[in-house]
Design an enzyme around this catalytic site. Structure first.
Site, mmCIF file in Angstrom:
data_model
loop_
_atom_site.group_PDB
_atom_site.id
_atom_site.type_symbol
_atom_site.label_atom_id
_atom_site.label_comp_id
_atom_site.label_asym_id
_atom_site.label_seq_id
_atom_site.Cartn_x
_atom_site.Cartn_y
_atom_site.Cartn_z
ATOM 1 N N TRP A 198 -4.998 3.054 11.708
ATOM 2 C CA TRP A 198 -4.827 2.836 10.275
ATOM 3 C C TRP A 198 -5.284 4.103 9.586
ATOM 4 O O TRP A 198 -6.457 4.416 9.661
ATOM 5 C CB TRP A 198 -5.645 1.637 9.775
ATOM 6 C CG TRP A 198 -5.369 1.432 8.312
ATOM 7 C CD1 TRP A 198 -6.024 2.012 7.261
ATOM 8 C CD2 TRP A 198 -4.315 0.640 7.755
ATOM 9 N NE1 TRP A 198 -5.435 1.639 6.083
ATOM 10 C CE2 TRP A 198 -4.392 0.798 6.352
ATOM 11 C CE3 TRP A 198 -3.315 -0.164 8.303
ATOM 12 C CZ2 TRP A 198 -3.495 0.162 5.491
ATOM 13 C CZ3 TRP A 198 -2.442 -0.797 7.445
ATOM 14 C CH2 TRP A 198 -2.542 -0.627 6.044
ATOM 15 N N GLU A 207 -5.574 1.934 -1.362
ATOM 16 C CA GLU A 207 -6.588 1.233 -0.558
ATOM 17 C C GLU A 207 -7.187 0.061 -1.356
ATOM 18 O O GLU A 207 -8.373 0.014 -1.645
ATOM 19 C CB GLU A 207 -7.630 2.252 -0.073
ATOM 20 C CG GLU A 207 -8.817 1.726 0.711
ATOM 21 C CD GLU A 207 -8.511 0.838 1.913
ATOM 22 O OE1 GLU A 207 -7.389 0.869 2.444
ATOM 23 O OE2 GLU A 207 -9.422 0.081 2.282
ATOM 24 N N TRP A 208 -6.334 -0.865 -1.776
ATOM 25 C CA TRP A 208 -6.750 -2.101 -2.445
ATOM 26 C C TRP A 208 -7.720 -1.809 -3.595
ATOM 27 O O TRP A 208 -7.426 -0.912 -4.391
ATOM 28 C CB TRP A 208 -7.307 -3.093 -1.411
ATOM 29 C CG TRP A 208 -6.359 -3.293 -0.252
ATOM 30 C CD1 TRP A 208 -6.572 -2.978 1.055
ATOM 31 C CD2 TRP A 208 -5.013 -3.830 -0.291
ATOM 32 N NE1 TRP A 208 -5.469 -3.289 1.824
ATOM 33 C CE2 TRP A 208 -4.517 -3.806 1.039
ATOM 34 C CE3 TRP A 208 -4.181 -4.332 -1.296
ATOM 35 C CZ2 TRP A 208 -3.227 -4.266 1.368
ATOM 36 C CZ3 TRP A 208 -2.902 -4.792 -0.968
ATOM 37 C CH2 TRP A 208 -2.445 -4.756 0.331
ATOM 38 N N GLN A 239 0.805 -1.223 0.000
ATOM 39 C CA GLN A 239 0.000 0.000 0.000
ATOM 40 C C GLN A 239 0.837 1.273 0.000
ATOM 41 O O GLN A 239 0.346 2.324 -0.397
ATOM 42 C CB GLN A 239 -0.956 -0.015 1.200
ATOM 43 C CG GLN A 239 -1.982 -1.130 1.080
ATOM 44 C CD GLN A 239 -2.936 -1.189 2.255
ATOM 45 O OE1 GLN A 239 -2.612 -1.766 3.278
ATOM 46 N NE2 GLN A 239 -4.111 -0.604 2.120
ATOM 47 N N HIS A 296 0.982 -9.319 4.348
ATOM 48 C CA HIS A 296 -0.176 -8.425 4.288
ATOM 49 C C HIS A 296 -0.680 -8.434 2.839
ATOM 50 O O HIS A 296 -0.486 -7.468 2.093
ATOM 51 C CB HIS A 296 0.209 -7.025 4.765
ATOM 52 C CG HIS A 296 -0.961 -6.180 5.172
ATOM 53 N ND1 HIS A 296 -1.071 -5.590 6.414
ATOM 54 C CD2 HIS A 296 -2.091 -5.829 4.510
ATOM 55 C CE1 HIS A 296 -2.204 -4.898 6.483
ATOM 56 N NE2 HIS A 296 -2.838 -5.022 5.330
ATOM 57 N N ASN A 305 -1.809 -11.113 8.063
ATOM 58 C CA ASN A 305 -2.836 -10.094 8.270
ATOM 59 C C ASN A 305 -4.154 -10.577 7.679
ATOM 60 O O ASN A 305 -4.224 -10.945 6.504
ATOM 61 C CB ASN A 305 -2.439 -8.789 7.572
ATOM 62 C CG ASN A 305 -3.458 -7.691 7.815
ATOM 63 O OD1 ASN A 305 -3.602 -7.221 8.942
ATOM 64 N ND2 ASN A 305 -4.197 -7.306 6.779
ATOM 65 N N TYR A 333 -12.971 -2.160 12.452
ATOM 66 C CA TYR A 333 -13.417 -0.967 11.719
ATOM 67 C C TYR A 333 -14.879 -0.617 11.930
ATOM 68 O O TYR A 333 -15.236 0.546 11.957
ATOM 69 C CB TYR A 333 -13.167 -1.136 10.209
ATOM 70 C CG TYR A 333 -11.706 -0.991 9.857
ATOM 71 C CD1 TYR A 333 -11.146 0.252 9.602
ATOM 72 C CD2 TYR A 333 -10.878 -2.105 9.828
ATOM 73 C CE1 TYR A 333 -9.799 0.385 9.315
ATOM 74 C CE2 TYR A 333 -9.522 -1.980 9.544
ATOM 75 C CZ TYR A 333 -8.989 -0.723 9.292
ATOM 76 O OH TYR A 333 -7.657 -0.593 9.018
ATOM 77 N N ASN A 378 -8.019 -6.229 14.253
ATOM 78 C CA ASN A 378 -8.291 -5.100 13.361
ATOM 79 C C ASN A 378 -9.795 -4.833 13.415
ATOM 80 O O ASN A 378 -10.591 -5.701 13.035
ATOM 81 C CB ASN A 378 -7.918 -5.433 11.911
ATOM 82 C CG ASN A 378 -6.421 -5.637 11.716
ATOM 83 O OD1 ASN A 378 -5.625 -5.406 12.628
ATOM 84 N ND2 ASN A 378 -6.035 -6.064 10.533
HETATM 85 C C1 GAL Z 1 -7.811 -3.753 6.397
HETATM 86 C C2 GAL Z 1 -6.457 -3.966 5.761
HETATM 87 C C3 GAL Z 1 -5.691 -2.711 5.557
HETATM 88 C C4 GAL Z 1 -6.536 -1.520 5.145
HETATM 89 C C5 GAL Z 1 -7.804 -1.424 5.956
HETATM 90 C C6 GAL Z 1 -8.756 -0.341 5.528
HETATM 91 O O1 GAL Z 1 -8.655 -4.804 6.043
HETATM 92 O O2 GAL Z 1 -5.686 -4.822 6.577
HETATM 93 O O3 GAL Z 1 -4.657 -3.003 4.652
HETATM 94 O O4 GAL Z 1 -6.696 -1.429 3.796
HETATM 95 O O5 GAL Z 1 -8.480 -2.641 5.936
HETATM 96 O O6 GAL Z 1 -9.638 -0.769 4.555
#
Ligand code: GAL
Length: 471
Positions: free
Chosen positions: A417, A424-425, A16, A119, A163, A307, A305
């Site tokens: 993060w 962002e992928w 990233q 990752h 990850n 979110y 992790n």
């Molecule tokens: C997680 C991932 C990170 C980042 C984050 C925000 O799933 O490990 O690399 O992209 O989400 O979307």
């Protein structure tokens, strides 16, 4: 108040931020291949070819880390930068030199590195041999992990093997929206998850028997989880669906490592039942072999992790056009109830983190927990004065404090993060998660602190001075 040695960190991942996708002998990874395919797999066909150029501008990242006053920095090493074909037959010394410098510079600045070995960026050469669907991957990953322990373990004391195996399995091998872009509902994802658990366990055992005594570090794997609540708290069906939802996401990986050495019972029984209903020959969820090193007990801490949170309800019977996807096996659907900000999947629910931490304490035998990722993005025109994200960091860190003080959860650290806006992928550069803005249009990839970065720095310094005064 936070414990005296609380880790205040920020996180990034190699693909990233680094760029330099083919510099100095780096081999290609599955994300290089996936992005280079084009055709809209990634937003506007963006790629991580250059991104923040951290491979060139690491010292700029270090300045950002110092400006925030971080005590810890979580980075990942790129497997194919170190071992271009994924095996230890050929080591890329320039890659080793790069990470040695990063680690040495961090330590010289009094910042502890937490290093993730994997990752999402599998060397393409290993994908060509079947990637994570191949049982051989456990040994291959173990050799790579040992190479890293041997090379960097004199200085790195916190390791994350993998990850988010859930994301690799599901998004990479079932939904096909992440590299390697495979869509094999209900079969590949379980196989991939299985081999990732075997690989992780192998690496943990190697560290335990060969490196721990000398190096004294700790090893875990980072698991992503939403918090989940029933849509109707009075409905036993919704409650059961919520439990299944958690079992098929966090439980899939946490049960084998922390509870029983095997998948959650409800996951086994549901997959078996649905396999019969849909006339599959085999049960799709593989069995762990007794002849292999145990999976149970292979984490020295819980790496989470977090979110977002979801409300979940039961679905009666099999949905129209149903398939074998793992979430369909769970027969639980998500109701988009909390308001979403930033990216479409991210409902901001700070107290969901507190509830999840309590759940982890109660379910997984009160482990030491590091929150290895948490953050909130912005999309659209850049807002440097991002008050909304300031509020987000205030609120969520308050919830972590409550989890520690009121619920007695043993939280050891918090990693935002992300340090920088980055690739962002599948969302490319459309979505910005950084504490620092990155100007991707400039060759220097200029980093500029957001207001939320200053806010986070303020939070860190406030809590650190409180801790110091009370000692
Ligand atoms: C997680 C991932 C990170 C980042 C984050 C925000 O799933 O490990 O690399 O992209 O989400 O979307």
């Amino acid at each position: 108040m936070f414990p005296p040695k609380f880790a205040w960190g920020a996180a990034t991942a190699a693909y990233q931020i680094e760029g330099g996708w083919d510099s100095d002998g780096k081999g290609p990874s599955i994300w290089d291949t996936f992005c280079h395919k084009g055709g809209g797999l990634v937003y506007e066909d963006h790629s991580g070819d250059v991104t923040c150029s951290s491979y060139v501008f690491w010292e700029e990242d270090l300045k950002c880390i110092q400006q925030l006053g971080l005590t810890h920095y979580r980075l990942s090493v790129s497997w194919s930068r170190l071992l271009p074909d994924g095996t230890t037959k050929h080591v890329n010394q320039k890659g080793v030199r790069y990470y040695n410098k990063v680690i040495d510079d961090l330590l010289a600045s009094n910042v502890m590195p937490m290093v993730t070995l994997y990752h999402f960026d599998l060397p393409q050469a290993l994908q060509d041999q079947g990637g994570w669907t191949s049982p051989e991957m456990a040994d291959i990953f173990d050799s790579y992990a040992c190479f890293c322990f041997q090379t960097f373990g004199d200085r790195v004391k916190l390791w994350i093997t993998l990850n988010e195996p859930y994301v690799c399995a599901k998004l990479g091998h079932e939904d096909g929206i992440f590299a390697p872009g495979i869509k094999e509902p209900g079969i590949a994802a379980y196989l991939v998850g299985h081999n990732m658990l075997r690989a992780h366990a192998r690496a943990w055992h190697s560290y335990h028997s060969m490196y721990r005594a000398k190096q004294g570090g700790a090893v875990s794997l980072a698991l992503n989880s939403d918090w989940a609540e029933p849509v109707n708290p009075a409905s036993p069906d919704d409650i059961a669906a919520t439990e299944r939802y958690l079992a098929f996401s966090l439980g899939w990986f946490a049960w084998p490592v922390f509870v029983t050495g095997d998948y959650p019972e409800v996951m086994r029984s549901r997959v078996e039942l649905r396999s019969k209903e849909l006339s599959c020959q085999d049960c799709r969820l593989p069995a762990f072999s007794k002849d292999e090193p145990s999976i149970l007990g292979t984490a020295d801490f819980f790496a989470l992790n977090y979110y977002t949170s979801r409300r979940v309800k039961a679905v009666g019977g099999l949905p129209e056009g149903c398939g074998l996807k793992s979430d369909q096996d769970a027969e639980a659907v998500v109701d988009p109830t909390w308001p979403v900000c930033g990216v479409s999947w991210l409902a901001v629910v700070p107290d969901g983190l507190r509830k999840l931490l309590k759940y982890i304490k109660d379910t997984f035998n009160n482990p030491a927990v590091y929150i290895t990722e948490n953050g909130f993005s912005q999309v659209g025109p850049v807002v440097m004065d991002d008050v909304q994200r300031c509020g987000f960091y205030q609120d969520i860190i308050q919830e972590v404090a409550k989890a520690i003080q009121e619920d007695g959860v043993d939280v050891r650290g918090y990693f935002a993060w992300s340090l920088l806006d980055n690739f962002e992928w599948a969302d490319g550069f459309r979505v910005r998660f950084g504490l620092f803005h990155v100007d991707f249009a400039q060759p220097e990839k200029t980093r500029t602190i957001y207001r939320s970065g200053r806010e986070y720095a303020g939070i860190i310094s406030k809590y650190q001075s409180q801790t110091n005064n009370s000692q």
